[in-house]
Design a protein around this motif. Structure first.
Motif, PDB file in Angstrom:
ATOM      1  N   LEU A  94      -4.622  -8.898   0.135  1.00  0.00           N
ATOM      2  CA  LEU A  94      -3.859  -8.678  -1.097  1.00  0.00           C
ATOM      3  C   LEU A  94      -2.385  -8.431  -0.771  1.00  0.00           C
ATOM      4  O   LEU A  94      -1.491  -8.979  -1.420  1.00  0.00           O
ATOM      5  N   ALA A  95      -2.141  -7.624   0.256  1.00  0.00           N
ATOM      6  CA  ALA A  95      -0.759  -7.297   0.598  1.00  0.00           C
ATOM      7  C   ALA A  95      -0.019  -8.513   1.143  1.00  0.00           C
ATOM      8  O   ALA A  95       1.062  -8.858   0.650  1.00  0.00           O
ATOM      9  N   VAL A  96      -0.581  -9.151   2.151  1.00  0.00           N
ATOM     10  CA  VAL A  96       0.161 -10.220   2.838  1.00  0.00           C
ATOM     11  C   VAL A  96       0.337 -11.428   1.921  1.00  0.00           C
ATOM     12  O   VAL A  96       1.464 -11.880   1.675  1.00  0.00           O
ATOM     13  N   LYS A  97      -0.748 -11.946   1.376  1.00  0.00           N
ATOM     14  CA  LYS A  97      -0.626 -13.130   0.506  1.00  0.00           C
ATOM     15  C   LYS A  97       0.011 -12.750  -0.821  1.00  0.00           C
ATOM     16  O   LYS A  97       0.910 -13.437  -1.313  1.00  0.00           O
ATOM     17  N   GLY A  98      -0.477 -11.636  -1.391  1.00  0.00           N
ATOM     18  CA  GLY A  98      -0.023 -11.253  -2.727  1.00  0.00           C
ATOM     19  C   GLY A  98       1.457 -10.893  -2.782  1.00  0.00           C
ATOM     20  O   GLY A  98       2.167 -11.289  -3.713  1.00  0.00           O
TER      21      GLY A  98
ATOM     22  N   ALA B  22       8.131 -15.063  -3.655  1.00  0.00           N
ATOM     23  CA  ALA B  22       8.471 -16.352  -3.032  1.00  0.00           C
ATOM     24  C   ALA B  22       9.815 -16.903  -3.501  1.00  0.00           C
ATOM     25  O   ALA B  22      10.475 -17.624  -2.755  1.00  0.00           O
ATOM     26  N   GLU B  23      10.227 -16.540  -4.716  1.00  0.00           N
ATOM     27  CA  GLU B  23      11.494 -17.106  -5.213  1.00  0.00           C
ATOM     28  C   GLU B  23      12.692 -16.521  -4.465  1.00  0.00           C
ATOM     29  O   GLU B  23      13.774 -17.111  -4.465  1.00  0.00           O
ATOM     30  N   ARG B  24      12.487 -15.369  -3.773  1.00  0.00           N
ATOM     31  CA  ARG B  24      13.588 -14.776  -3.005  1.00  0.00           C
ATOM     32  C   ARG B  24      13.679 -15.366  -1.598  1.00  0.00           C
ATOM     33  O   ARG B  24      14.677 -15.190  -0.901  1.00  0.00           O
ATOM     34  N   GLY B  25      12.586 -15.986  -1.168  1.00  0.00           N
ATOM     35  CA  GLY B  25      12.556 -16.540   0.182  1.00  0.00           C
ATOM     36  C   GLY B  25      11.120 -16.808   0.574  1.00  0.00           C
ATOM     37  O   GLY B  25      10.205 -16.270  -0.047  1.00  0.00           O
TER      38      GLY B  25
ATOM     39  N   THR C 190      13.759 -13.369   4.475  1.00  0.00           N
ATOM     40  CA  THR C 190      12.488 -12.726   4.835  1.00  0.00           C
ATOM     41  C   THR C 190      12.003 -11.870   3.669  1.00  0.00           C
ATOM     42  O   THR C 190      12.672 -10.907   3.297  1.00  0.00           O
ATOM     43  N   VAL C 191      10.849 -12.204   3.102  1.00  0.00           N
ATOM     44  CA  VAL C 191      10.355 -11.414   1.976  1.00  0.00           C
ATOM     45  C   VAL C 191       9.403 -10.320   2.424  1.00  0.00           C
ATOM     46  O   VAL C 191       9.286  -9.283   1.765  1.00  0.00           O
ATOM     47  N   LEU C 192       8.709 -10.542   3.554  1.00  0.00           N
ATOM     48  CA  LEU C 192       7.690  -9.574   3.960  1.00  0.00           C
ATOM     49  C   LEU C 192       7.623  -9.458   5.476  1.00  0.00           C
ATOM     50  O   LEU C 192       7.660 -10.463   6.193  1.00  0.00           O
ATOM     51  N   VAL C 193       7.493  -8.195   5.933  1.00  0.00           N
ATOM     52  CA  VAL C 193       7.215  -7.914   7.343  1.00  0.00           C
ATOM     53  C   VAL C 193       5.870  -7.195   7.359  1.00  0.00           C
ATOM     54  O   VAL C 193       5.678  -6.230   6.623  1.00  0.00           O
ATOM     55  N   SER C 194       4.918  -7.688   8.157  1.00  0.00           N
ATOM     56  CA  SER C 194       3.615  -7.036   8.241  1.00  0.00           C
ATOM     57  C   SER C 194       3.323  -6.695   9.690  1.00  0.00           C
ATOM     58  O   SER C 194       3.191  -7.596  10.530  1.00  0.00           O
ATOM     59  N   ILE C 195       3.234  -5.410   9.990  1.00  0.00           N
ATOM     60  CA  ILE C 195       3.043  -4.968  11.377  1.00  0.00           C
ATOM     61  C   ILE C 195       1.977  -3.881  11.436  1.00  0.00           C
ATOM     62  O   ILE C 195       2.035  -2.880  10.713  1.00  0.00           O
TER      63      ILE C 195
ATOM     64  N   PRO D  86       1.970  -7.003  -5.823  1.00  0.00           N
ATOM     65  CA  PRO D  86       1.428  -8.273  -5.347  1.00  0.00           C
ATOM     66  C   PRO D  86       0.884  -9.149  -6.476  1.00  0.00           C
ATOM     67  O   PRO D  86       0.492  -8.633  -7.534  1.00  0.00           O
ATOM     68  N   GLU D  87       0.870 -10.436  -6.214  1.00  0.00           N
ATOM     69  CA  GLU D  87       0.122 -11.337  -7.093  1.00  0.00           C
ATOM     70  C   GLU D  87      -1.352 -11.026  -6.825  1.00  0.00           C
ATOM     71  O   GLU D  87      -1.779 -10.956  -5.668  1.00  0.00           O
ATOM     72  N   ALA D  88      -2.133 -10.800  -7.883  1.00  0.00           N
ATOM     73  CA  ALA D  88      -3.531 -10.406  -7.704  1.00  0.00           C
ATOM     74  C   ALA D  88      -4.351 -11.552  -7.135  1.00  0.00           C
ATOM     75  O   ALA D  88      -4.067 -12.716  -7.375  1.00  0.00           O
ATOM     76  N   GLU D  89      -5.362 -11.197  -6.337  1.00  0.00           N
ATOM     77  CA  GLU D  89      -6.316 -12.198  -5.863  1.00  0.00           C
ATOM     78  C   GLU D  89      -7.544 -12.181  -6.773  1.00  0.00           C
ATOM     79  O   GLU D  89      -8.108 -13.206  -7.100  1.00  0.00           O
ATOM     80  N   MET D  90      -7.950 -10.954  -7.125  1.00  0.00           N
ATOM     81  CA  MET D  90      -9.154 -10.761  -7.939  1.00  0.00           C
ATOM     82  C   MET D  90      -8.713 -10.641  -9.388  1.00  0.00           C
ATOM     83  O   MET D  90      -8.035  -9.688  -9.750  1.00  0.00           O
ATOM     84  N   LEU D  91      -9.092 -11.631 -10.194  1.00  0.00           N
ATOM     85  CA  LEU D  91      -8.682 -11.614 -11.599  1.00  0.00           C
ATOM     86  C   LEU D  91      -9.849 -11.180 -12.462  1.00  0.00           C
ATOM     87  O   LEU D  91     -11.005 -11.360 -12.102  1.00  0.00           O
ATOM     88  N   GLY D  92      -9.534 -10.575 -13.595  1.00  0.00           N
ATOM     89  CA  GLY D  92     -10.611 -10.116 -14.479  1.00  0.00           C
ATOM     90  C   GLY D  92     -10.124  -9.077 -15.449  1.00  0.00           C
ATOM     91  O   GLY D  92      -9.180  -9.326 -16.206  1.00  0.00           O
ATOM     92  N   GLY D  93     -10.717  -7.908 -15.400  1.00  0.00           N
ATOM     93  CA  GLY D  93     -10.432  -6.875 -16.405  1.00  0.00           C
ATOM     94  C   GLY D  93      -9.076  -6.200 -16.277  1.00  0.00           C
ATOM     95  O   GLY D  93      -8.764  -5.317 -17.073  1.00  0.00           O
ATOM     96  N   GLY D  94      -8.288  -6.570 -15.295  1.00  0.00           N
ATOM     97  CA  GLY D  94      -6.962  -5.972 -15.155  1.00  0.00           C
ATOM     98  C   GLY D  94      -6.966  -4.560 -14.614  1.00  0.00           C
ATOM     99  O   GLY D  94      -6.020  -3.800 -14.823  1.00  0.00           O
TER     100      GLY D  94
END
Ligand SMILES: *Cc1c(COP(=O)(O)O)cnc(C)c1O
Length: 390
Positions: A80-84, A90-93, A144-149, A226-234
């Motif tokens: 969720l963090a990395v992809k989302g 994405a529009e920033r980079g 660079t939009v995200l650093v994951s370490i 993040p953009e959600a991966e699991m969609l549904g009841g919010g």
């Protein structure tokens, strides 16, 4: 021989603390409500979730309980963090920075982002497993939009300087996610003090139940949505739909609370046990190679190679010790560990490494028994391997 092996695989999972189970039990039975329901059963459940959320937020240094999103574990939180977060910004980079020693949940999420057109920089680590901060600073550029370490490596136990990494990301305007699964509840970890925007962790690595974890998301940073991966009841403020795992969430909060209650004495105890193990192996066996930084590492982790003795054969010769020959998360997959590979340990550790994890229920007696068994078995395995190779 013992009836059951002694458990030395704490970085793969931990036993459930009986006190945690005790707190979870009512939420399987009489307090079974859906936390989203608007009646007494629902409020009983939602109040338990509210308390758990507040306690977890406080435990990791978050400003608000609303910054904690519950997931099925750290794998889901990493996804969720990395992809989302990358997709949402994405529009920033379209550039992401990570390391070669991440957990597969992060590496495979980065691979997916590459397939979607993101550019990913994989930073190298030094031979101790530590990230070079100047290389990080150079890699984080305006797009660079995200650093994951990863905060603490699950194979070699190396602790990265998360506060320094957070400061670099903050200064350069990149979101900072950390897989803190092996840090939360084990070493001091504070999202505010360390400038962390997003952090993954899971209950079953800190004496809680399997199948429940969380993602911290900094609310004051609007980009950390993040953009959600699991969609549904919010549920979870739209970040992760799905009926909340109330007993699991109660268990996660209890597990973290017990871990933090005893953090400092437990760090001291496990560090002493780990050093006793290290010294015992080194004084009883010739040519022992410790992987990962000697001191900047998780108290309850030792990762060692015994050149001339394949790790797999050592493991087979020690059925009375439950150990890992690498990362259990990708065990079953043949081939050398990507983490040892990143350390440049191939030549010295071509026969693989053994990971010995020590935890809450490990005693000095257990450690002394393990030392004795390694001292007995390693020379034998070396002799057999030499004979087979000759
Ligand atoms: C165990 C682990 C994970 C995966 O956690 P699950 O809750 O089992 O999905 C992710 N990252 C690290 C560093 C881990 O040790």
């Amino acid at each position: 021989m013992r009836e059951r092996p002694i458990y030395f695989d704490i970085q793969a999972t931990t036993p459930l603390d009986p006190r945690v189970l005790e707190e979870m039990l009512p939420y399987f039975t009489e307090k079974f409500g859906n936390a989203a329901s608007r009646h007494a059963f629902g409020s009983e459940a939602s109040e338990a979730v509210l308390r758990a959320r507040a306690s977890i937020a406080k435990g990791i240094g978050a400003k608000s309980p609303l910054e904690v999103v519950f997931t099925s574990g750290a794998t889901e939180a990493d996804n969720l963090a990395v992809k989302g977060l990358a997709r949402a910004n994405a529009e920033r980079g379209r550039h992401v920075v990570t390391t070669r020693t991440e957990h597969k949940a992060v590496l495979d999420s980065c691979k997916q982002l590459e397939a979607e057109g993101f550019r990913v920089t994989y930073l190298e680590v030094d031979s101790d497993g530590l990230l070079k901060l100047d290389e990080l600073a150079q890699a984080v550029v305006p797009g660079t939009v995200l650093v994951s370490i990863i905060a603490v490596n699950n194979e070699i136990g190396v602790i990265q300087d998360i506060a320094a990494i957070g400061a670099i990301c903050r200064e350069r305007g990149a979101l900072f996610h950390t897989d803190a699964t092996q840090a939360v509840g084990k070493i001091p970890f504070d999202v505010d003090r360390m400038n962390v925007d997003s952090a993954s962790f899971t209950a079953h690595k800190m004496y809680g139940p399997k199948g429940v974890g969380a993602l911290y998301l900094r609310r004051r940073n609007p980009e950390a949505k993040p953009e959600a991966e699991m969609l549904g009841g919010g549920h979870e403020n739209g970040s992760r739909s799905g009926t909340l795992n109330v007993p699991g969430i109660v268990g996660l909060a209890a597990a973290l609370r017990y871990a933090l209650e005893d953090l400092e004495p437990e760090i001291a105890r496990l560090t002493a046990l780990r050093d006793r193990l290290k010294d015992g192996l080194r004084s009883g066996i010739e040519n022992v190679r410790i992987n990962g930084h000697e001191t900047q590492r998780l108290p309850g982790n030792l990762n060692a190679c015994f050149p001339g003795a394949p790790a797999e054969l050592i493991q087979m010769a020690l059925p009375d010790l439950a150990l890992s020959g690498g990362s259990a998360c990708s065990s079953g997959i043949a081939g050398p560990s990507h983490v040892l590979h990143a350390l440049g340990s191939e030549a010295a550790c071509s026969e693989g490494a053994v990971r010995i994890g020590l935890g809450r229920f490990t005693t000095q007696e257990d450690v002394d028994y393990a030392i004795g068994r390694f001292v007995e078995v390693v020379p034998r395995v070396r002799a057999e391997a030499a004979r087979a190779g000759a």
